[in-house]
Design an enzyme around this catalytic site. Sequence first.
Site, PDB file in Angstrom:
ATOM      1  N   ARG A 113      17.994  -1.205 -18.636  1.00 29.39           N
ATOM      2  CA  ARG A 113      17.975  -2.553 -18.033  1.00 29.39           C
ATOM      3  C   ARG A 113      17.966  -2.518 -16.505  1.00 29.39           C
ATOM      4  NH1 ARG A 113      21.731  -3.089 -22.123  1.00 29.39           N
ATOM      5  NH2 ARG A 113      20.880  -4.105 -23.967  1.00 29.39           N
ATOM      6  N   LYS A 135       7.166  -6.598  -6.676  1.00 31.78           N
ATOM      7  CA  LYS A 135       6.299  -6.785  -7.841  1.00 31.78           C
ATOM      8  C   LYS A 135       5.996  -5.422  -8.438  1.00 31.78           C
ATOM      9  CE  LYS A 135       3.507 -10.926  -7.178  1.00 31.78           C
ATOM     10  NZ  LYS A 135       2.112 -11.375  -7.002  1.00 31.78           N
ATOM     11  N   GLU A 177      -5.779  -5.214   2.927  1.00 32.63           N
ATOM     12  CA  GLU A 177      -4.580  -6.029   2.668  1.00 32.63           C
ATOM     13  C   GLU A 177      -3.955  -6.462   3.997  1.00 32.63           C
ATOM     14  OE1 GLU A 177      -3.759  -7.144  -0.291  1.00 32.63           O
ATOM     15  OE2 GLU A 177      -4.194  -5.647  -1.829  1.00 32.63           O
ATOM     16  N   LYS A 214       4.751  -9.940   5.491  1.00 28.91           N
ATOM     17  CA  LYS A 214       5.056  -9.948   4.054  1.00 28.91           C
ATOM     18  C   LYS A 214       6.543 -10.205   3.828  1.00 28.91           C
ATOM     19  CE  LYS A 214       4.370  -8.038  -0.410  1.00 28.91           C
ATOM     20  NZ  LYS A 214       3.580  -7.222  -1.301  1.00 28.91           N
ATOM     21  N   GLU A 224       7.381 -15.816  -6.288  1.00 27.88           N
ATOM     22  CA  GLU A 224       6.066 -16.483  -6.282  1.00 27.88           C
ATOM     23  C   GLU A 224       6.041 -17.845  -6.959  1.00 27.88           C
ATOM     24  OE1 GLU A 224       2.726 -13.741  -6.507  1.00 27.88           O
ATOM     25  OE2 GLU A 224       1.551 -15.334  -7.447  1.00 27.88           O
ATOM     26  N   ARG A 228       4.493 -17.742  -1.526  1.00 29.38           N
ATOM     27  CA  ARG A 228       4.098 -16.334  -1.714  1.00 29.38           C
ATOM     28  C   ARG A 228       2.654 -16.205  -2.211  1.00 29.38           C
ATOM     29  NH1 ARG A 228       7.592 -11.302  -4.086  1.00 29.38           N
ATOM     30  NH2 ARG A 228       5.873  -9.848  -4.221  1.00 29.38           N
ATOM     31  N   ASN A 232      -2.105 -13.882  -2.227  1.00 29.32           N
ATOM     32  CA  ASN A 232      -3.221 -13.736  -3.177  1.00 29.32           C
ATOM     33  C   ASN A 232      -4.575 -14.036  -2.542  1.00 29.32           C
ATOM     34  OD1 ASN A 232      -1.432 -13.110  -5.226  1.00 29.32           O
ATOM     35  ND2 ASN A 232      -1.163 -15.248  -5.815  1.00 29.32           N
ATOM     36  N   HIS A 235      -7.553 -12.305  -3.786  1.00 30.20           N
ATOM     37  CA  HIS A 235      -7.207 -11.594  -5.012  1.00 30.20           C
ATOM     38  C   HIS A 235      -7.764 -12.207  -6.297  1.00 30.20           C
ATOM     39  CE1 HIS A 235      -4.666  -9.216  -2.463  1.00 30.20           C
ATOM     40  NE2 HIS A 235      -4.294  -8.468  -3.485  1.00 30.20           N
ATOM     41  N   HIS A 239      -9.690  -9.589  -8.078  1.00 34.34           N
ATOM     42  CA  HIS A 239      -9.285  -9.016  -9.368  1.00 34.34           C
ATOM     43  C   HIS A 239     -10.424  -9.084 -10.383  1.00 34.34           C
ATOM     44  CE1 HIS A 239      -4.613  -9.268  -8.974  1.00 34.34           C
ATOM     45  NE2 HIS A 239      -5.107  -8.168  -8.472  1.00 34.34           N
ATOM     46  N   HIS A 252      -9.353  -1.235  -5.087  1.00 31.09           N
ATOM     47  CA  HIS A 252      -8.653  -2.517  -5.076  1.00 31.09           C
ATOM     48  C   HIS A 252      -8.834  -3.255  -3.735  1.00 31.09           C
ATOM     49  CE1 HIS A 252      -5.461  -5.461  -5.838  1.00 31.09           C
ATOM     50  NE2 HIS A 252      -5.006  -5.176  -4.633  1.00 31.09           N
TER      51      HIS A 252
HETATM   52  N1  LIG Z   1       3.052  -4.528  -6.127  1.00 30.59           N
HETATM   53  C1  LIG Z   1       2.320  -5.169  -5.259  1.00 30.59           C
HETATM   54  O1  LIG Z   1       2.788  -6.100  -4.590  1.00 30.59           O
HETATM   55  C2  LIG Z   1       0.897  -4.748  -5.030  1.00 30.59           C
HETATM   56  C3  LIG Z   1       0.171  -5.265  -3.930  1.00 30.59           C
HETATM   57  C4  LIG Z   1      -1.126  -4.794  -3.724  1.00 30.59           C
HETATM   58  C5  LIG Z   1      -1.680  -3.839  -4.577  1.00 30.59           C
HETATM   59  N2  LIG Z   1      -0.946  -3.378  -5.633  1.00 30.59           N
HETATM   60  C6  LIG Z   1      -1.488  -2.367  -6.541  1.00 30.59           C
HETATM   61  O2  LIG Z   1      -1.669  -1.167  -5.824  1.00 30.59           O
HETATM   62  C7  LIG Z   1      -2.665  -0.381  -6.470  1.00 30.59           C
HETATM   63  C8  LIG Z   1      -3.586   0.210  -5.435  1.00 30.59           C
HETATM   64  O3  LIG Z   1      -2.819   1.016  -4.584  1.00 30.59           O
HETATM   65  P1  LIG Z   1      -3.477   2.111  -3.653  1.00 30.59           P
HETATM   66  O4  LIG Z   1      -4.632   1.530  -2.948  1.00 30.59           O
HETATM   67  O5  LIG Z   1      -2.393   2.728  -2.886  1.00 30.59           O
HETATM   68  O6  LIG Z   1      -4.136   3.103  -4.709  1.00 30.59           O
HETATM   69  P2  LIG Z   1      -3.607   4.429  -5.436  1.00 30.59           P
HETATM   70  O7  LIG Z   1      -2.180   4.400  -5.669  1.00 30.59           O
HETATM   71  O8  LIG Z   1      -4.513   4.615  -6.600  1.00 30.59           O
HETATM   72  O9  LIG Z   1      -3.922   5.569  -4.355  1.00 30.59           O
HETATM   73  C9  LIG Z   1      -5.247   5.815  -3.978  1.00 30.59           C
HETATM   74  C10 LIG Z   1      -5.632   7.293  -4.096  1.00 30.59           C
HETATM   75  O10 LIG Z   1      -5.054   7.981  -3.005  1.00 30.59           O
HETATM   76  C11 LIG Z   1      -4.374   9.147  -3.446  1.00 30.59           C
HETATM   77  N3  LIG Z   1      -3.303   9.347  -2.483  1.00 30.59           N
HETATM   78  C12 LIG Z   1      -2.148   8.663  -2.370  1.00 30.59           C
HETATM   79  N4  LIG Z   1      -1.496   9.025  -1.250  1.00 30.59           N
HETATM   80  C13 LIG Z   1      -2.254   9.981  -0.658  1.00 30.59           C
HETATM   81  C14 LIG Z   1      -2.128  10.710   0.547  1.00 30.59           C
HETATM   82  N5  LIG Z   1      -1.131  10.507   1.409  1.00 30.59           N
HETATM   83  N6  LIG Z   1      -3.078  11.631   0.839  1.00 30.59           N
HETATM   84  C15 LIG Z   1      -4.147  11.802   0.015  1.00 30.59           C
HETATM   85  N7  LIG Z   1      -4.334  11.111  -1.120  1.00 30.59           N
HETATM   86  C16 LIG Z   1      -3.393  10.201  -1.443  1.00 30.59           C
HETATM   87  C17 LIG Z   1      -3.962   8.829  -4.855  1.00 30.59           C
HETATM   88  O11 LIG Z   1      -3.842  10.006  -5.617  1.00 30.59           O
HETATM   89  C18 LIG Z   1      -5.111   7.973  -5.348  1.00 30.59           C
HETATM   90  O12 LIG Z   1      -6.138   8.775  -5.872  1.00 30.59           O
HETATM   91  C19 LIG Z   1      -3.356  -1.296  -7.452  1.00 30.59           C
HETATM   92  O13 LIG Z   1      -2.966  -0.967  -8.744  1.00 30.59           O
HETATM   93  C20 LIG Z   1      -2.859  -2.684  -7.079  1.00 30.59           C
HETATM   94  O14 LIG Z   1      -2.796  -3.543  -8.181  1.00 30.59           O
HETATM   95  C21 LIG Z   1       0.316  -3.810  -5.863  1.00 30.59           C
END
Ligand SMILES: NC(=O)c1ccc[n+]([C@@H]2O[C@H](COP(=O)([O-])OP(=O)(O)OC[C@H]3O[C@@H](n4cnc5c(N)ncnc54)[C@H](O)[C@@H]3O)[C@@H](O)[C@H]2O)c1
Length: 337
Positions: A113, A135, A177, A214, A224, A228, A232, A235, A239, A252
Amino acid sequence: MELRVNIKDHAYDIILMRGALDEVGKYLDLNRKVLIVTDAGVPEEYAKKVLSQAKDGFVVTVNQGEESKSLDTYKKILEYMVEKSFTRSDCVVAVGGGVCGDLAGFVASGYMRGIDFYNIPTTLLSQLDSSIGGKVAVNLGGVKNIVGAFYQPKRVIIDPNTLKTLDKRQTMAGLCEGIKMAATMNKELFELIEDSKDLEKDLDTIILESLKLKKAVVEEDPTEKGIRKVLNFGHTIGHAIESHESLGGLLHGECVGLGMLPLASSNACKRIKAVLEKYSLPTKIDVKASDLIDYIRRDKKAKGDTVTLVYVNALGTYEFINKDISEIEKIISEGIL
Ligand SMILES: NC(=O)c1ccc[n+]([C@@H]2O[C@H](COP(=O)([O-])OP(=O)(O)OC[C@H]3O[C@@H](n4cnc5c(N)ncnc54)[C@H](O)[C@@H]3O)[C@@H](O)[C@H]2O)c1
């Protein structure tokens, strides 16, 4: 630099410092069982740095990419924690981008939990956006982030030195972003990104200013219910683009960038488009608008046939507009096709 995120009953600090990862044990309580969740694309040395400072550490390395944000991976990690007898006083640490953060955070929220969750984001996207705000989620049935929770981290460690190993395309996608937050809430930040002559040099400022924006939004509306939703921007359409099979190669952040263009006034759109082009980000896609509409319909933000969208009239400001799904098709066709 420390920023405190003041969320009722769940306040936490963000440490933003070059080199923080080298002395992470100073900032996190690793004197217990520590489950480090990373992915195969994140340089191993980052997880190892955390492991070497943990009393009783375990590393789980998932496949890189969205496919790991699944109930299947979630279950495997939880099973591993049960096998290793993790207790309520142990913790989970994400070391990676948004995929690791979203997945590991959801694991931490579910195990017994909820146990302590630390986030160490290593992509630009996760450093300036996804690592704060609480999130956490996985995807299901082709719908992004459809199963998840609001679960605040105990602490976030941002070490921009980790971005040195990130490839250029990922860095630029992450910048989207930041552009999103600047376009909706801070014209000066938008202009900094727009005019930057040396992005690497400006990154620390861009990360800090994006985090401040943020932070203010999530403090006011942690779950949200209202403002908040500004986060989006880009997005809803983004998406849909990301979910569309034939566009699977887009990142993304790139999808978010494309998703902003149809939802800005002609002047704002012109400048956002120019910024995307400056950083070699896509501004056009080859798909039928009607195909994207199906994804928008399934998106959790759609209420009946009406979708609330974020619209930018003047840069640095935003408004919420309600549009019928049928109208969105026209908006997309005019904006990015
Ligand atoms: N929780 C939230 O509020 C929120 C907000 C925006 C996006 N997201 C989510 O985030 C995700 C996208 O995140 P992302 O863009 O970080 O992608 P990701 O986590 O897939 O990372 C991108 C790539 O970079 C590589 N990588 C990571 N750090 C590295 C580094 N320092 N050096 C070399 N390679 C590295 C990873 O292995 C991966 O292949 C999506 O799933 C999206 O839905 C969440």
